[in-house]
Design an enzyme around this catalytic site. Structure first.
Site, PDB file in Angstrom:
ATOM      1  N   PRO B 121       0.842  -1.209   0.000  1.00 32.98           N
ATOM      2  CA  PRO B 121       0.000   0.000   0.000  1.00 32.98           C
ATOM      3  C   PRO B 121       0.871   1.250   0.000  1.00 32.98           C
ATOM      4  CG  PRO B 121      -0.774  -1.599   1.628  1.00 32.98           C
ATOM      5  CD  PRO B 121       0.578  -2.065   1.162  1.00 32.98           C
ATOM      6  N   GLY B 123       0.763   5.524   0.110  1.00 34.01           N
ATOM      7  CA  GLY B 123      -0.010   6.751   0.327  1.00 34.01           C
ATOM      8  C   GLY B 123       0.778   7.938  -0.205  1.00 34.01           C
ATOM      9  N   THR B 256       0.060  -4.248   6.684  1.00 34.53           N
ATOM     10  CA  THR B 256       0.308  -5.694   6.753  1.00 34.53           C
ATOM     11  C   THR B 256      -0.951  -6.495   7.051  1.00 34.53           C
ATOM     12  OG1 THR B 256       0.808  -5.678   9.124  1.00 34.53           O
ATOM     13  CG2 THR B 256       2.650  -5.305   7.607  1.00 34.53           C
ATOM     14  N   VAL B 259      -5.805  -2.884   3.817  1.00 31.90           N
ATOM     15  CA  VAL B 259      -5.633  -1.561   3.225  1.00 31.90           C
ATOM     16  C   VAL B 259      -6.747  -0.665   3.752  1.00 31.90           C
ATOM     17  CG1 VAL B 259      -5.532  -0.262   1.072  1.00 31.90           C
ATOM     18  CG2 VAL B 259      -4.667  -2.614   1.145  1.00 31.90           C
ATOM     19  N   ILE B 260      -6.360   0.393   4.441  1.00 33.37           N
ATOM     20  CA  ILE B 260      -7.343   1.322   5.004  1.00 33.37           C
ATOM     21  C   ILE B 260      -7.992   2.096   3.861  1.00 33.37           C
ATOM     22  CG2 ILE B 260      -7.598   3.386   6.436  1.00 33.37           C
ATOM     23  CD1 ILE B 260      -5.159   2.259   8.089  1.00 33.37           C
ATOM     24  N   ARG B 379      18.226  18.221   4.061  1.00 33.63           N
ATOM     25  CA  ARG B 379      18.940  16.942   4.081  1.00 33.63           C
ATOM     26  C   ARG B 379      19.495  16.601   2.700  1.00 33.63           C
ATOM     27  NH1 ARG B 379      15.888  11.252   5.153  1.00 33.63           N
ATOM     28  NH2 ARG B 379      14.446  12.368   3.794  1.00 33.63           N
ATOM     29  N   TYR B 437      13.801  13.517  19.674  1.00 29.15           N
ATOM     30  CA  TYR B 437      13.989  13.458  18.225  1.00 29.15           C
ATOM     31  C   TYR B 437      15.410  13.908  17.913  1.00 29.15           C
ATOM     32  CZ  TYR B 437      12.706  14.185  13.273  1.00 29.15           C
ATOM     33  OH  TYR B 437      12.599  14.132  11.903  1.00 29.15           O
TER      34      TYR B 437
END
Lengths: 516, 516
Positions: B121, B123, B256, B259-260, B379, B437
């Site tokens: 999937p 997005g 996994t 699929v939403i 980056r 982070y």
């Protein structure tokens, strides 16, 4: 607890003449005492089989006497009470096992798998959905795994404001132990005096202060669980993205996936100020709208609940000592707790006033706070006079509130017939919706159990058909299982079965409970 | 997106001379351009096999051209970028499939099971943990299931304040569609401009306004998912006790389990006022303590984040246009959003001041708000000059904050050696803990991929060994899988496998991702 009633035997009492008169007028009464001579079925587990368990966890951890087994027979739903009152103890466990440690629990599970014995984890024994009525067919026997000895506050972390609690702690013991550190959990369901920390987690309990403290599942940051395939320890962080949140799987698993042996909870500082007050609204819908507005404005107090017109009338009538006159419409209880509540109280009050609320002062609010755990005793007193009383609850989104309310009410009234009293309150609110909690009273028919099960089925159908949940905070047990299957559908059921097969391949944990 | 860089190709730019000079001084630079001639492996799926899929969901829903496949090859982690920059497209899908409905998705899954094709999937393609690098061995081929056509706001419920969104909506499109109803989702992760609603749910995303709006998993009240065994629809109520919360299983399942195809979210009214300001604290620890105090007092603003000493210094140095002088210590960004923020802003400010904070005004806060989605572009510019840059993140309880911070920092510095820059910020806070982070910059070795993987493994070991989570909001993918296994243990892994086996018995969904 009393084996046939809620709570402490010393609290059992008959209805006052005035209340009985009132009930007579509404529903009708007839003395219907519980059977006093009962017989507990003999334990079906042999001394040999029990002997190996005693060797593993100690002689005194295994009880087979009649009274111990009677006291762990089913829970406290009205069907459970009706069976207990009629002397039906067919579901008595063959033994009561009281582990003292996580290792003990693992030993019990290993023994249960080896001897094919069903295991029913037991905390406070307060289930009202058949959560303690496991199926025993196909098993050599069934034990009640009473967690009463796992009753310690393990540790507190005053920096993170968390505490580790053992599952057998009852509500008051947990609050008392935390209070010594200036902390509170803030979880006060109606079952608070008897229900246990492990039970709160296993059933996704929600307490009367949920507006301020959240549901129990909001409080839990870590869990330890013993399963037949080993130990599960969760809680690396307050929240994370490390796959599905397995804490949210353990919570609500109702003893079918493992036995919770530790719960790490978020705690808060004990509130310096607590104020409970009553408000009145012209209609239930108006009051509910005010609650929605508060929730969607981020202005929720610690406690907020409103009774519909019928519940308001009955409550006022039965509390005539605190004055039943001068109030019409619906009473709302609003509780503010915190280091200092003046500012937030003023904000909330301004919103309530602007939406049609009238402040009734603190007297009725305080009365609610003092009597908040007592309602279950009244149910027993009503069963004594032939009045069937039970509660059931659901939750839905705000836009479906009225539809669900009417559908469930009508289902109950239609099923139980004339003279049925259906009361409702909202006691848990969210930004997107709320709970609806119904109390039903009807004259007992000749077969009250069947009478109630038919009404319950009708109400449950109404919930699921109107898109609401089968349970907001009472859990699934055996009673709600068919409707859970409809709520989560075949794929949801397959997921639960996949989880069950993975951690309890022999199916010894609470067979027949929860998982369709 | 650019196939070898973050974001819009038009935004790709070289470092300014001043920044390059700075980087030269700290780390050293060397022009390291990406390979420009690349070759996409031929599609391994036959016309016959693809023909049956085209028949089912339409010819134009199935793409096999090189550019379409190149653009769905892996995600946007630094390892992904290093592979893409070196011309390695070994993980290119055999086809890109773009369903237009839930029914289409079900048809694709049925086809995939029939032909034993792996399904990834897709997005926004912004995964930074190898979530788009499924294993293809044992399969006839691998497709990228791009949800781009499922990009509609399905409905809004202004009473319940919920909205139903399709999974392929990117962040800006969702906010734009909701804004037409006066609503906002309030989910702003750094990937906001590209990441999708389905991805937010599948990976348990958390945005920069999480202090005020909550994590994405807090926003989701309902989900619809297509699985190989059928449809799953969840979301009967805001919260309930109907067994394990399967929404919390779908969230974090990373494609996994299914699929939403729809996500129902809680929304809020668009804020009338938004103010971002900067504060300074003498040390990272002092600022963190102030954040803890706010969280535990129920006084969190909408945005709150603090950079450690190193990150503060680098940020100030690289933003010299807004003034790098006059600030020492650590900069905190505080954002207030709401109908009216004056009162809550005053409360928060009083606490921050009482705990050693100095208000730096709105200019730096506003600059942060305006540049908040731009860091990933930097980056790429650094990779262009041979500087290895990556981020990683974790979360822990407040009492472990310092320990985890030092452990991860030290692991990175030790692994990458002299001249390594490790920056850190806290950007998500809870009553019981916070995220950490890290941004890491080091001079690229001859084998930068291996260099980074070793450092990442050391940092991941440090997280799990210090009791923190392997990921607060980047998810598991393939990169974090070994550490997930350590975090949840063998019983947790068995639970995930039990779920997987139940809904995807043939294992076609994202094989090799998430589940150890």
């Amino acid at each position: 607890m009393h084996p046939q009633r809620w709570g402490a035997p010393s609290e059992a009492s008959a209805l006052s003449d005035s209340v009985r008169g009132l009930v007579d007028a509404f529903v009708g009464t007839r003395d219907t005492p519980a059977v006093t001579e009962v017989s507990v079925p003999a334990s079906g587990l042999s001394d040999d089989v029990l002997g190996s368990l005693k060797t593993a966890i100690g002689d005194d951890a295994v009880l087979v006497d009649d009274e111990s087994r009677r006291l762990r027979t089913r829970g406290k739903s009205t069907p459970d009470l009706l069976r207990a009152r009629s002397g039906d103890l067919a579901d008595a466990p063959d033994a009561v096992v009281r582990p003292s440690s996580h290792a003990d629990v693992e030993a019990v599970l290993a023994w249960a798998v080896e001897h094919r014995v069903a295991v029913v984890p037991f905390g406070g024994g307060t289930s009202v959905t058949g959560g303690l009525a496991a199926r025993r067919d196909g098993f050599a026997g069934l034990i009640s795994l009473d967690l009463v000895r796992l009753d310690q506050l393990v540790s507190v972390d005053p920096v993170s404001m968390t505490a580790v609690l053992q599952p057998g702690m009852r509500g008051p013991a947990a609050e008392k132990a935390l209070a010594e550190h200036g902390m509170t959990l803030g979880h006060f369901p109606q079952s608070f005096e008897y229900a246990s920390i492990g039970g709160f987690a296993a059933t996704r309990s929600s307490g009367q202060s949920s507006a301020g403290f959240g549901r129990f599942d909001d409080m839990v940051v870590g869990l330890r669980m013993a399963t037949p395939i080993g130990e599960l320890v969760l809680g690396s962080s307050p929240a994370n993205a490390a796959g599905p949140d397995l804490r949210e799987v353990v919570m609500g698993s109702e003893g079918t996936l493992g036995v919770i042996t530790e719960v790490t909870v978020r705690v808060r500082a004990v509130a310096a100020e607590k104020v409970y007050e009553a408000w009145s609204f012209a209609t239930f819908a108006e009051g509910a709208e005010a609650m929605r507005k508060l929730a969607q404005s981020g202005l929720l107090p610690t406690v907020i609940r409103i009774s519909d017109e019928a519940e308001t009338m009955v409550n006022l009538a039965s509390q005539s000592d605190i004055g039943g006159d001068g109030v019409s419409g619906c009473v709302m209880i609003v509780g503010h707790e915190g280091a200092s509540v003046a500012a937030s109280r003023a904000e909330v009050s301004a919103v309530l006033e602007s939406l049609g609320g009238t402040n009734l002062g603190e007297e009725r609010g305080q009365a609610w706070a003092e009597g908040r755990f007592h309602a279950p005793y009244l149910r027993d007193s009503l069963l004594d006079v032939g009045v069937l009383v039970e509660t059931l609850e659901t939750a839905t989104f705000w836009s479906s509130r009225e539809k669900v309310y009417q559908a469930v009410k009508q289902a109950l009234e239609t099923s139980l017939g004339e003279g049925t009293l259906v009361l409702c309150h909202i006691s848990h609110v969210y930004e997107t919706g709320c709970s609806l909690y119904f109390t039903v009273a009807a004259k007992q028919a000749d077969a009250p159990l069947e009478q109630w099960l038919a009404a319950k089925a009708a109400a449950s159908d109404a919930m699921v058909e109107s898109g609401a949940t089968i349970t907001h905070h009472h859990a699934v047990g055996t009673d709600h299982k068919p409707w859970l299957a409809r709520e989560i559908g075949p794929v949801g059921v397959a997921m639960l079965r996949g989880l069950k097969g993975a951690v309890d391949p022999d199916g010894v944990l609470n067979p027949g409970v929860l998982i369709p």
